[in-house]
Design an enzyme around this catalytic site. Structure first.
Site, mmCIF file in Angstrom:
data_model
loop_
_atom_site.group_PDB
_atom_site.id
_atom_site.type_symbol
_atom_site.label_atom_id
_atom_site.label_comp_id
_atom_site.label_asym_id
_atom_site.label_seq_id
_atom_site.Cartn_x
_atom_site.Cartn_y
_atom_site.Cartn_z
ATOM 1 N N ASP A 140 0.879 -1.171 0.000
ATOM 2 C CA ASP A 140 0.000 0.000 0.000
ATOM 3 C C ASP A 140 0.913 1.217 0.000
ATOM 4 O O ASP A 140 2.095 1.114 0.355
ATOM 5 C CB ASP A 140 -0.903 0.010 1.255
ATOM 6 C CG ASP A 140 -2.186 0.803 1.033
ATOM 7 O OD1 ASP A 140 -3.270 0.203 1.041
ATOM 8 O OD2 ASP A 140 -2.110 2.038 0.819
ATOM 9 N N ILE A 141 0.341 2.361 -0.384
ATOM 10 C CA ILE A 141 1.121 3.599 -0.294
ATOM 11 C C ILE A 141 1.159 4.069 1.165
ATOM 12 O O ILE A 141 2.075 4.748 1.601
ATOM 13 C CB ILE A 141 0.536 4.665 -1.250
ATOM 14 C CG1 ILE A 141 1.530 5.789 -1.491
ATOM 15 C CG2 ILE A 141 -0.808 5.181 -0.754
ATOM 16 C CD1 ILE A 141 1.174 6.658 -2.677
ATOM 17 N N ASP A 147 3.433 2.399 -4.595
ATOM 18 C CA ASP A 147 2.447 3.329 -5.145
ATOM 19 C C ASP A 147 1.965 2.708 -6.466
ATOM 20 O O ASP A 147 2.777 2.508 -7.383
ATOM 21 C CB ASP A 147 3.167 4.672 -5.364
ATOM 22 C CG ASP A 147 2.323 5.685 -6.110
ATOM 23 O OD1 ASP A 147 1.185 5.368 -6.508
ATOM 24 O OD2 ASP A 147 2.829 6.815 -6.310
ATOM 25 N N GLY A 190 -5.971 1.437 -5.327
ATOM 26 C CA GLY A 190 -6.596 2.493 -6.137
ATOM 27 C C GLY A 190 -7.622 3.255 -5.332
ATOM 28 O O GLY A 190 -7.813 3.012 -4.137
ATOM 29 N N ASN A 228 -19.450 -3.257 -8.292
ATOM 30 C CA ASN A 228 -20.860 -3.132 -8.719
ATOM 31 C C ASN A 228 -21.068 -1.850 -9.532
ATOM 32 O O ASN A 228 -22.025 -1.755 -10.295
ATOM 33 C CB ASN A 228 -21.788 -3.186 -7.491
ATOM 34 C CG ASN A 228 -21.716 -1.958 -6.604
ATOM 35 O OD1 ASN A 228 -22.495 -1.031 -6.758
ATOM 36 N ND2 ASN A 228 -20.786 -1.926 -5.657
ATOM 37 N N TYR A 280 -15.317 6.469 -11.597
ATOM 38 C CA TYR A 280 -14.810 5.296 -10.859
ATOM 39 C C TYR A 280 -15.286 3.995 -11.520
ATOM 40 O O TYR A 280 -14.499 3.075 -11.741
ATOM 41 C CB TYR A 280 -15.313 5.414 -9.411
ATOM 42 C CG TYR A 280 -15.143 4.179 -8.578
ATOM 43 C CD1 TYR A 280 -13.885 3.781 -8.137
ATOM 44 C CD2 TYR A 280 -16.248 3.408 -8.210
ATOM 45 C CE1 TYR A 280 -13.738 2.646 -7.358
ATOM 46 C CE2 TYR A 280 -16.106 2.280 -7.427
ATOM 47 C CZ TYR A 280 -14.847 1.905 -7.005
ATOM 48 O OH TYR A 280 -14.702 0.771 -6.241
ATOM 49 N N LYS A 289 -13.249 0.792 -13.479
ATOM 50 C CA LYS A 289 -13.401 -0.648 -13.220
ATOM 51 C C LYS A 289 -13.676 -1.402 -14.528
ATOM 52 O O LYS A 289 -13.197 -2.525 -14.715
ATOM 53 C CB LYS A 289 -14.520 -0.883 -12.199
ATOM 54 C CG LYS A 289 -14.218 -0.302 -10.829
ATOM 55 C CD LYS A 289 -12.967 -0.913 -10.223
ATOM 56 C CE LYS A 289 -12.643 -0.406 -8.847
ATOM 57 N NZ LYS A 289 -11.421 -1.012 -8.277
ATOM 58 N N ARG A 316 -29.912 -0.179 0.009
ATOM 59 C CA ARG A 316 -29.201 -0.594 -1.207
ATOM 60 C C ARG A 316 -28.217 -1.724 -0.906
ATOM 61 O O ARG A 316 -28.094 -2.685 -1.665
ATOM 62 C CB ARG A 316 -28.446 0.598 -1.822
ATOM 63 C CG ARG A 316 -27.858 0.290 -3.207
ATOM 64 C CD ARG A 316 -27.238 1.520 -3.842
ATOM 65 N NE ARG A 316 -25.956 1.833 -3.293
ATOM 66 C CZ ARG A 316 -24.795 1.296 -3.690
ATOM 67 N NH1 ARG A 316 -24.767 0.431 -4.684
ATOM 68 N NH2 ARG A 316 -23.664 1.643 -3.113
HETATM 69 C C1 15L Z 1 -17.495 0.392 -4.135
HETATM 70 O O1 15L Z 1 -17.067 0.032 -5.215
HETATM 71 C C2 15L Z 1 -16.622 1.086 -3.169
HETATM 72 O O2 15L Z 1 -15.265 0.707 -3.249
HETATM 73 C C3 15L Z 1 -17.101 0.958 -1.744
HETATM 74 O O3 15L Z 1 -16.430 1.903 -0.955
HETATM 75 C C4 15L Z 1 -18.621 1.176 -1.655
HETATM 76 O O4 15L Z 1 -18.926 2.500 -1.976
HETATM 77 C C5 15L Z 1 -19.313 0.200 -2.578
HETATM 78 O O5 15L Z 1 -18.831 0.291 -3.890
HETATM 79 C C6 15L Z 1 -20.842 0.383 -2.587
HETATM 80 O O6 15L Z 1 -21.431 0.464 -3.666
HETATM 81 O O7 15L Z 1 -21.400 0.388 -1.509
#
Ligand code: 15L
Length: 277
Positions: free
Chosen positions: A31-32, A48, A70, A109, A133, A137, A171
């Site tokens: 990890d950084i 890093d 990341g 997700n 983000y 992915k 959720r």
């Molecule tokens: C993610 O991909 C995040 O890394 C995590 O921190 C949460 O936000 C999660 O999704 C989520 O959807 O709850």
């Protein structure tokens, strides 16, 4: 015993994973941020993800890589670009150059977050990212596919929901991923002999899941937890929805916001609410 590199090991998912995998593998943590307290069987190498030379150094000699490193939520483009896109390239390339065949990637997700909540999707569903983000992915999934086809790497893509000891809101009743189920899925990704390129959903056996996770089941995944046992408690605490874009889509607030706080981040002193972890 296999030696496994975990990038982003100081993060929330990494911390759960370390606890769960202790004694099953020798863990090389990177990890950084520094990790000062190491358990037996763990070593630490600072790195890093944005620096190719660091990734080459930390991945030398391991049997498999679990890439969690990341930026973990929606945030500024320059940050996502450096840590999630360049960083992801750096670790796949380091694996290739160091001859490491097996790599597990924490996709999310949010690679498919713009599917509606009344839709059921599976590992073949076309990506519908809900944020920069989420786009990063999808990039990681595409890169993994390239490295599997072109360089014969064995690539395991986990579209992770939300790793937490308990689901934290409505959720997350659909996407909750308990730490022990996370460890089970990661172990399949490390040890299953037949992995070429697989996409699976990183969730527990939740009754309210939006995903058909039969690809994970085919590989032997048998989740032990189901968010439903917390449903009454979670729903009683749920505030009425005000953001209908978030409410309608699987990715929630990632679909509407330009920046999303990390649900696992410690709450600052003086702020209302409890620390989640
Ligand atoms: C993610 O991909 C995040 O890394 C995590 O921190 C949460 O936000 C999660 O999704 C989520 O959807 O709850």
């Amino acid at each position: 015993m296999k030696t496994i590199l975990i990038t982003g090991a100081a993060g929330d998912v990494g911390t759960h994973l370390r606890n769960e995998l202790a004694g099953r593998y020798a863990l090389r943590l990177s990890d950084i941020r520094p990790i000062k307290k190491l358990a037996q069987g763990e070593t630490f190498m600072r790195g890093d993800v944005g620096r190719a030379s660091d990734m080459l150094r930390v991945s030398k000699g391991v049997d498999a890589i679990v890439h969690l490193g990341g930026f973990a939520v929606e945030g500024p483009w320059d940050m996502i670009l450096r840590t999630n896109i360049v960083g992801c390239y750096n670790i796949f390339e380091a694996a290739r150059l160091n001859g490491i065949k097996r790599i597990l990637f924490a996709t999310s997700n949010h690679a498919t977050g713009f599917y509606r909540r009344d839709q059921k999707i599976d590992h073949r569903s076309y990506p519908k990212p809900d944020s920069r983000y989420g786009v990063s992915k999808v990039f990681g999934e595409a890169l993994g596919s390239l490295y599997a086809d072109k360089y014969g790497m064995q690539v395991f893509m986990m579209r992770i929901g939300n790793v937490n000891p308990k689901p934290i809101d409505k959720r997350r009743l659909s996407i909750w991923f308990s730490p022990r189920d996370l460890a089970q899925l990661v172990s399949i990704g490390i040890d299953h002999p037949g992995i070429k390129f697989e996409i699976v959903y990183g969730i527990s056996g939740n009754t309210r899941a939006w995903y058909d996770n039969s690809n994970a089941a085919r590989l032997g995944y048998r989740p032990q937890d189901n968010a439903e046992m917390y449903a009454a408690e979670v729903l009683a605490a749920e505030k009425p929805a005000t953001d209908m874009v978030a409410e309608l889509h699987q990715g929630g607030v990632f679909c509407s916001a330009e920046a999303v706080p990390n649900p696992a981040a410690p709450v600052k002193a003086g702020k209302k609410g409890k620390k989640k972890k």
